[in-house]
Design a protein around this motif. Structure first.
Motif, PDB file in Angstrom:
ATOM      1  N   ARG A  10     -84.506  19.195 102.888  1.00 46.97           N
ATOM      2  CA  ARG A  10     -85.917  19.302 103.244  1.00 46.97           C
ATOM      3  C   ARG A  10     -86.085  20.176 104.494  1.00 46.97           C
ATOM      4  O   ARG A  10     -87.009  20.994 104.563  1.00 46.97           O
ATOM      5  N   ASN A  14     -88.224  23.542 104.340  1.00 47.73           N
ATOM      6  CA  ASN A  14     -89.393  23.647 105.216  1.00 47.73           C
ATOM      7  C   ASN A  14     -89.341  24.912 106.056  1.00 47.73           C
ATOM      8  O   ASN A  14     -90.362  25.584 106.242  1.00 47.73           O
ATOM      9  N   LYS A  17     -90.124  27.921 103.833  1.00 43.74           N
ATOM     10  CA  LYS A  17     -91.560  27.966 103.529  1.00 43.74           C
ATOM     11  C   LYS A  17     -92.368  28.380 104.749  1.00 43.74           C
ATOM     12  O   LYS A  17     -93.345  29.127 104.643  1.00 43.74           O
ATOM     13  N   ARG A  18     -91.975  27.895 105.925  1.00 38.34           N
ATOM     14  CA  ARG A  18     -92.682  28.245 107.162  1.00 38.34           C
ATOM     15  C   ARG A  18     -92.621  29.750 107.408  1.00 38.34           C
ATOM     16  O   ARG A  18     -93.643  30.383 107.712  1.00 38.34           O
TER      17      ARG A  18
END
Length: 83
Positions: A10, A14, A17-18
């Motif tokens: 995760r 994350n 994606k950020r």
């Protein structure tokens, strides 16, 4: 530090994606700025649909709020029409 394998994954996803969201948001902001600075109506009319598309994609992915996208599209449409 994370203790579970899924938590580690995760963290990685994350961050990816950020960075993707940041890149798309910055690219869109630059396109909006470029459109606002345009003086030529024909060029602005050609660029306008792609900028609107970029804003719609950001709103769809919740990178920016839907109302913000609508406000930006409206103000850009007024700008292009006034040229």
């Amino acid at each position: 530090m994370a203790n579970h394998k899924s938590a580690l994954k995760r963290i990685r996803s994350n961050e990816a994606k950020r960075l993707r969201n940041r890149y798309q948001h910055k690219t869109t902001r630059n396109a909006v700025k470029k459109l606002r600075e345009m003086e030529n109506k024909k060029e602005a009319e050609e660029l306008f649909p792609s900028v609107v598309s970029m804003l719609d994609k950001l709103a769809k992915k919740n990178i920016i709020h839907a109302n913000k996208a609508a406000n930006l599209k409206s103000s850009l449409a007024k700008h292009v029409a006034a040229l």
